[in-house]
Design an enzyme around this catalytic site. Structure first.
Site, mmCIF file in Angstrom:
data_model
loop_
_atom_site.group_PDB
_atom_site.id
_atom_site.type_symbol
_atom_site.label_atom_id
_atom_site.label_comp_id
_atom_site.label_asym_id
_atom_site.label_seq_id
_atom_site.Cartn_x
_atom_site.Cartn_y
_atom_site.Cartn_z
ATOM 1 N N ASP A 1 -12.601 1.751 4.738
ATOM 2 C CA ASP A 1 -11.727 2.476 5.677
ATOM 3 C C ASP A 1 -12.180 2.302 7.136
ATOM 4 O O ASP A 1 -12.099 3.236 7.946
ATOM 5 C CB ASP A 1 -11.612 3.963 5.325
ATOM 6 C CG ASP A 1 -10.194 4.507 5.545
ATOM 7 O OD1 ASP A 1 -9.349 3.783 6.121
ATOM 8 O OD2 ASP A 1 -9.931 5.655 5.164
ATOM 9 N N LYS B 1 0.877 -1.175 0.000
ATOM 10 C CA LYS B 1 0.000 0.000 0.000
ATOM 11 C C LYS B 1 0.908 1.217 0.000
ATOM 12 O O LYS B 1 1.918 1.238 0.696
ATOM 13 C CB LYS B 1 -0.869 -0.024 1.260
ATOM 14 C CG LYS B 1 -1.398 1.343 1.739
ATOM 15 C CD LYS B 1 -2.655 1.762 1.021
ATOM 16 C CE LYS B 1 -3.177 3.098 1.546
ATOM 17 N NZ LYS B 1 -3.700 3.046 2.900
#
Ligand code: ARG
Length: 426
Positions: A342, A209
């Site tokens: 998220d 990421k």
């Protein structure tokens, strides 16, 4: 758990009676309705045969005989779906510790907090998650503890330290320089980047990421501005793919989104300000978008009370509605979408709340469910293991009371959860 006990009891009984014990390690689920995410249809009266941790067979109940005395789970008054997948979570993240409050928690504390959140997430029907960034390899430890059966939680693919430029969204910018606070994944220039990825892989990362642009919740970053250069992004993708790791790029602004797609990332996270050219590029490259279209509501409602920095709330107002409108546009254009929320910014276990927003902004309920099952499984690189109820797949199965194709909010109230043939919620 119930299932395991049953299996153990049957094993002992079978052993005493001289019956081969292996034949008892089978569970039958009677499903009133079953959401077939591969064909995109709802099927009635289905029976799922589970052997050990995998699905052996699924078909019409009239075609599958259940032997007397078999282990049966009756969900004939419910709708059964494959376990859901959230592609953007931070299980070790505490929603009550935003902004400066975040500085007080140690890595071991976050790991233990993650164990509680794994259970919450699983109970909400999410049997697999992709954890896109954590400090100190807390996510690696959590994944391994779950796999070892120490704690209950979803299957995890983890990114370990999220890569980012010095002072960028993935850095820690809250303190003055004398404290030396720095994100664990900070790397500038191709060679530092390659070394950081190798380090992540060495200590257990399943994917990479990185932060391609500024963000909402970081201090002192411009949410729309590109951070890594194209050259650096190419280094990230090349090194990760050579290590057989997929790449997820955090990107809100259009220039950073396009550079990430050009560099060859597998998914763009947030994608809030994606423009027409970015949509075209994503379509051409087959890049997935993982757009967290629920969390805006939470950030605006909670405001400073949760510890969000005032600048974060201002930045959220720039991207929130735009992201939802662009989600609709990108979906209409046919861009591939995977479900990601998220979690950790908002309280874990509320992941299912995002489905209603995806439907409000243009998806059919079936498309929203596919984003959280088959599409997500493909982006994970686990298409033969999770994301559908088909023979050979893990027995990751959930159930809701009503019909989620009529009311998508049924997915906010998951009543039954099985992961790998074990029942966690009934
Ligand atoms: N972690 C993200 C960031 O700080 C959260 C963005 C939330 N806002 C949104 N509209 N999706 O940038």
């Amino acid at each position: 758990m119930i299932n395991r006990t049953c299996v153990v009891v049957l094993f002992l009984c079978g052993f005493a009676a001289g019956v081969p014990a292996i034949a008892q390690d089978v569970t039958y689920i009677r499903a009133g309705q079953l959401v077939d995410v591969v064909d995109g249809r709802l099927r009635s009266n289905q029976t799922i045969v589970i052997r050990g941790d995998r699905i052996e067979r699924v078909g019409n109940s009239s075609a599958i005989d259940i032997p007397a005395g078999a282990n049966v789970i009756d969900l004939s008054d419910a709708t059964v779906l494959p376990g859901l997948i959230d592609m953007h979570v931070h299980l070790t993240g505490d929603p009550d510790a935003q902004g400066y409050k975040n500085l007080a928690a140690s890595v071991p504390r976050n790991a233990l907090f993650g164990a509680a959140n794994g259970r919450r997430t699983l109970n909400a029907g999410f049997t697999t998650v992709r954890n896109v960034g954590a400090g100190g390899y807390a996510d690696v430890a959590l994944r391994d503890a779950i796999n070892n059966g120490d704690v209950a939680g979803p299957r995890m693919r983890v990114a370990a330290h999220a890569l980012g430029i010095t002072g960028g969204h993935c850095d820690n910018n809250l303190l003055p320089s004398e404290y030396g606070a720095r994100g664990g994944g900070i790397a500038d220039g191709p060679w530092e980047i390659k070394k950081k990825i190798r380090e992540n892989v060495k200590y257990g990362a399943d994917l990479t990421k990185f932060c391609a642009t500024g963000g909402v919740l970081s201090k002192g970053t411009t949410v729309g501005a590109q951070q890594y250069s194209l050259e650096e992004m190419i280094a990230i993708v090349t090194e990760s793919h050579q290590r057989d790791r997929k790449v997820a790029a955090h990107a809100h602004g259009s220039a950073g989104i396009k550079a990430a797609i050009q560099a060859g990332v597998d998914s763009v996270e947030h994608a809030s300000l994606i423009d027409d050219e970015g949509i075209r590029m994503a379509l051409e490259a087959g890049t997935f978008l993982v757009m967290d279209v629920y969390v805006d509501t939470y950030i605006i409602e909670m405001g400073e009370a949760a510890g969000f920095l005032p600048e974060s709330i201002e930045k959220e107002r720039i991207v929130g509605q735009a992201q939802r409108d662009n989600f609709q546009k990108a979906h209409e254009a046919g861009v591939r979408m995977a479900f990601g929320t998220d979690a950790g910014v908002y309280p874990h276990g509320n992941n299912g709340k995002q489905f209603a927003y995806m439907v409000q902004y243009g998806m059919t309920p079936m498309e929203a469910i596919q984003a959280a099952t088959v599409n997500a499984a493909e982006l994970l690189g686990w298409p033969a293991d999770v994301g559908a109820i088909e023979s050979g797949m893990y027995a990751d199965i959930i159930a809701v009371r009503g019909n989620p194709l009529e009311d998508i909010r049924e997915l906010e109230d998951v009543r039954f959860v099985m992961k790998g043939g074990e029942v966690y919620k009934q």
